[in-house]
Scaffold this active site. Structure first.
Site, short mmCIF file in Angstrom:
data_model
loop_
_atom_site.label_atom_id
_atom_site.label_comp_id
_atom_site.label_asym_id
_atom_site.label_seq_id
_atom_site.Cartn_x
_atom_site.Cartn_y
_atom_site.Cartn_z
CD GLU A 5 4.33 5.20 -9.30
OE1 GLU A 5 3.95 4.10 -9.74
OE2 GLU A 5 5.46 5.68 -9.54
CE LYS A 39 7.89 -3.35 -10.04
NZ LYS A 39 8.39 -2.01 -10.16
CG ASN A 63 -2.90 -12.48 -7.84
OD1 ASN A 63 -3.52 -11.45 -7.71
ND2 ASN A 63 -1.90 -12.62 -8.69
N GLY A 64 -6.34 -12.41 -8.00
CA GLY A 64 -7.22 -12.20 -9.16
C GLY A 64 -8.59 -11.74 -8.71
CD1 TRP A 119 -2.70 -3.37 -3.53
CD2 TRP A 119 -4.11 -3.96 -5.15
NE1 TRP A 119 -3.04 -2.24 -4.23
CE2 TRP A 119 -3.91 -2.56 -5.21
CE3 TRP A 119 -4.97 -4.54 -6.07
CZ2 TRP A 119 -4.54 -1.76 -6.18
CZ3 TRP A 119 -5.60 -3.74 -7.03
CH2 TRP A 119 -5.37 -2.37 -7.07
NE ARG A 130 2.43 -11.20 -6.79
CZ ARG A 130 2.50 -11.39 -8.11
NH1 ARG A 130 3.65 -11.26 -8.72
NH2 ARG A 130 1.43 -11.69 -8.80
CD GLU A 176 7.74 7.24 -14.92
OE1 GLU A 176 8.24 6.51 -14.05
OE2 GLU A 176 6.55 7.13 -15.30
CE LYS A 226 8.20 6.58 -11.32
NZ LYS A 226 7.54 5.27 -11.27
CB CYS A 249 -2.90 -11.12 -3.74
SG CYS A 249 -4.42 -10.20 -3.58
CG HIS A 296 -4.91 27.25 -24.34
ND1 HIS A 296 -5.15 28.41 -25.02
CD2 HIS A 296 -3.80 26.69 -24.90
CE1 HIS A 296 -4.25 28.55 -25.99
NE2 HIS A 296 -3.43 27.53 -25.94
C1 BG6 Z 1 1.46 -0.29 -11.53
C2 BG6 Z 1 2.87 -0.07 -10.97
O1 BG6 Z 1 0.75 -1.17 -10.72
O2 BG6 Z 1 1.53 -0.85 -12.83
C3 BG6 Z 1 3.57 0.90 -11.90
O3 BG6 Z 1 2.77 0.46 -9.65
C4 BG6 Z 1 3.62 0.31 -13.30
O4 BG6 Z 1 4.88 1.14 -11.44
C5 BG6 Z 1 2.24 -0.10 -13.80
O5 BG6 Z 1 4.17 1.25 -14.17
C6 BG6 Z 1 2.34 -0.98 -15.03
O6 BG6 Z 1 3.01 -2.17 -14.67
P1 BG6 Z 1 3.75 -3.06 -15.76
O7 BG6 Z 1 4.31 -4.20 -14.98
O8 BG6 Z 1 2.73 -3.51 -16.75
O9 BG6 Z 1 4.82 -2.22 -16.39
#
Ligand code: BG6
Length: 609
Positions: A488, A604, A101-102, A75, A27, A481, A485, A2, A504
């Site tokens: 996501e 994030k 937050n936590g 969040w 966040r 990756e 992407k 959050c 396989h």
């Molecule tokens: C996720 C993000 O929460 O955490 C990703 O949406 C990110 O984009 C991953 O790769 C790891 O985050 P960080 O800040 O440790 O690189």
């Protein structure tokens, strides 16, 4: 995770809270709320959904007046998004308001104990327990009550706390989750990260674990876990607030993709001089690095995928074993790591709790930890034995792009440094890779200039419900990756697969029209990969193939869609190959009308386990 923000000073607080929350919304964006000290006491306004709906309820900040308050953007972890579960949470008597937050890990036990004492709860959250507990301990001194509550709660937290009876101060407390504070000529601030307060001052204070701060209109006093007053040096933030703004782009993700040539250049420039790799910023002694027995790379999400690239390149050029492990798995797997081992910790935010906890575990077992981090002053950067910063600047879009690219840049330089120390690379190859590193930014720009071609491919395939990415060696690492992407931001189910493994089992999922994105930039295995393309074509798949310029003709002949990246050294190809995959995902999500910067259910960086 959050976002929390707080202010006490001379100005009207609500507009300041709304502006701060707007800059923290990446966040978490399930709900938002504020608590303001008004003539009536603590006024709490909260609303499910995006910040805009709270902004509407607060008539853009005009609805509630006061000069001290706290705010939150959520969040959801405990209790689904709803008005009741939104923060701030207020205690039964209305005396204490809390933003958090936590995760409070022992909240169930504490809740039961408080309910036994007749306390009524209104939400399903873990956080409400903190408000109720502080009220339970309150005997006229908020700081006392906060310390008593901290003795009881377990878990991770960044807290902003207000008391109806104490309008002249706000209290902040932290354990494991980031919390910064700042003093300016209009008052005192607290926030989850600098973007929320950079508009008012560049000098910030980082609260460390177990510390508590009292914010008043005249200043900030900080206390340690034993309630002793301590002095903290302010930290000056170098980058401009505009760096954390869209700057006329439709999406932060697009802006950040376009910044990648500059970010790569900035990250390598201080470490590449006259053909030499300069890692003098490293504190870990060269002897230690030279004699490392084994390297672990721990990280989450895209950072983990950068770690897989590190595995392939370090094993190839430095000839020592490397294991890339998901941080959330590493922590609880009783890892065989210790003295003489090096643990590379990769994180954009430097706050991802799984990665932080795994790093602490590695340190506890005797390994040395070297962090590759983007956020200066973040917890991982501060706690690691050593740190190499990526100079990507603030990254706002939830799906990372430029930070991943900057992580690769640092990984290449570190690999060359380790290879030079170990004497496992000859001067010719070393010079070749160093020369090519300098050309990467222009080659990335060349690919960005062809973005319309990826937009066209996206218009062909945006309706696919299932997509496979196949590759071998470094291409497989980039497939991971590329697939993430796409998932996501477009919500299309996709899988990255080692191309040689497909036959396989998983090839059973390939049918007419299934899209297979085939990456064939790893020179040595180009022909093998082309065999895999034939295999999936034979089952009716549509193939979008990417390879180096030298193979353009061949891939155009063999696949439905083809994209050639500029030729480059195999070890550096991931930096070029990921760009068209980022663009492809971006345009697919755009066509599907997805919220690109704030994809559903994501945040994030996740500061909860
Ligand atoms: C996720 C993000 O929460 O955490 C990703 O949406 C990110 O984009 C991953 O790769 C790891 O985050 P960080 O800040 O440790 O690189």
């Amino acid at each position: 995770m959050c976002g929390i923000v707080g202010y006490i000073g001379s100005e009207q607080v609500t507009p300041i809270l709304l502006d701060g929350l707007a800059r923290l919304e990446y966040r978490g964006y399930d709900s938002a709320g504020v608590s303001v000290h008004t003539e009536q006491g603590l006024t709490v306004i909260k609303s499910i959904g995006r910040l805009q709906s709270l902004r509407d309820v607060l008539s853009n900040g005009q609805a509630v007046s006061g000069t001290s308050g706290i705010g939150h953007t959520r969040w959801a972890t405990h209790g689904q998004p709803s008005d009741e579960n939104s923060h701030p949470h207020i205690s039964q008597q209305g005396r204490i308001a809390v933003v958090h937050n936590g995760i409070i890990e022992n909240y169930r036990q504490l809740k039961e104990a408080l309910q036994h004492m007749g306390v009524k709860f209104t939400s399903e959250t873990d956080t409400e327990v903190v408000a109720q507990l502080i009220e339970h301990y309150y005997e006229g001194d908020l700081l006392d009550a906060v310390y008593s509550a901290m003795d009881r709660i377990e878990g991770s937290y960044a807290l902003g706390i207000m008391c109806a009876d104490e309008p002249d101060r706000i209290i902040a407390a932290r354990k494991d989750n980031p919390l910064i504070m700042a003093q300016s000529d209009i008052g005192s601030f607290l926030a989850s990260d600098v973007t929320a307060i950079l508009k008012y001052t560049r000098d910030v204070l980082y609260l460390d674990d177990g510390e508590v701060a009292v914010l008043t209109r005249d200043g900030i006093s900080v206390f340690n876990a034993y309630r002793e007053r301590i002095y903290k040096d302010p930290f000056r933030i170098e980058w401009e607030i505009s760096a954390a703004e869209k700057g006329g782009y439709e999406h932060f993700m697009f802006k950040e993709m376009m910044e990648q040539p500059e970010v790569f250049r900035k990250t390598i420039a201080p470490r590449l001089q006259n053909g030499h790799v300069n890692m003098s910023e490293l504190k870990l002694p060269p002897d230690y690095l030279k004699n490392v027995g084994k390297i672990y790379v721990i990280a989450c999400g895209s950072a983990y995928h950068a770690g897989v690239v590190a595995k392939y390149n370090i094993e190839k050029l430095v000839r020592i074993p490397v294991e890339a492990v998901l941080a959330s798995e590493f922590r609880y797997s009783s890892p065989i790591v210790g003295e003489g081992d090096l643990v590379l910790v990769i994180s954009q935010s430097g706050e991802t709790l799984d990665t932080l906890a795994a790093m602490r575990e590695a340190g506890r077992l005797g390994a040395r930890t070297l962090a590759i981090v983007n956020v200066v002053g973040s917890t991982i950067a501060k706690e690691a034995d050593d740190v190499l910063y990526t100079w990507a600047g603030p990254e706002i879009a939830v799906a990372t792009t430029k930070a991943y690219t900057a992580q690769l840049a640092v990984i290449y330089l570190l690999t060359l440094h380790l290879a030079e120390l170990a004497g496992t690379i000859d001067a010719k190859e070393f010079a070749e890779i160093v020369a090519e590193l300098d050309q990467i930014p222009d080659k990335i720009q060349k690919i960005l200039d062809q973005k319309e071609q990826l937009q066209y491919f996206a218009s062909l395939y945006f309706n696919n419900s299932s997509i496979f990415f196949i590759g071998r060696n470094l291409d497989y690492a980039v497939c991971m990756e590329g697939s993430l992407k796409l998932k996501e931001i477009s919500y299309i189910h996709s899988e990255a697969y080692a191309a040689g493994e497909l036959k396989h089992g998983t090839i059973s999922l390939i049918e007419d029209g299934t899209l297979v994105v085939a990456l064939a930039s790893y020179e040595k295995l180009f022909d093998k990969l082309m065999n895999n393309v034939e295999e999936v074509k034979a089952r009716g798949a549509s193939v979008l193939c990417m390879a180096q310029e030298g193979h353009r003709e061949k891939i155009e002949k063999m696949s439905d869609s083809a994209f050639a990246i500029p030729d480059c050294h195999a070890c550096l190809a991931p930096s070029l190959e990921v760009i068209p995959l980022q663009l492809f995902s971006y345009y697919v999500a755009l066509i599907r009308g997805c919220d690109i910067d704030k994809p559903r259910n994501l945040a994030k960086s996740v500061t909860v386990e």
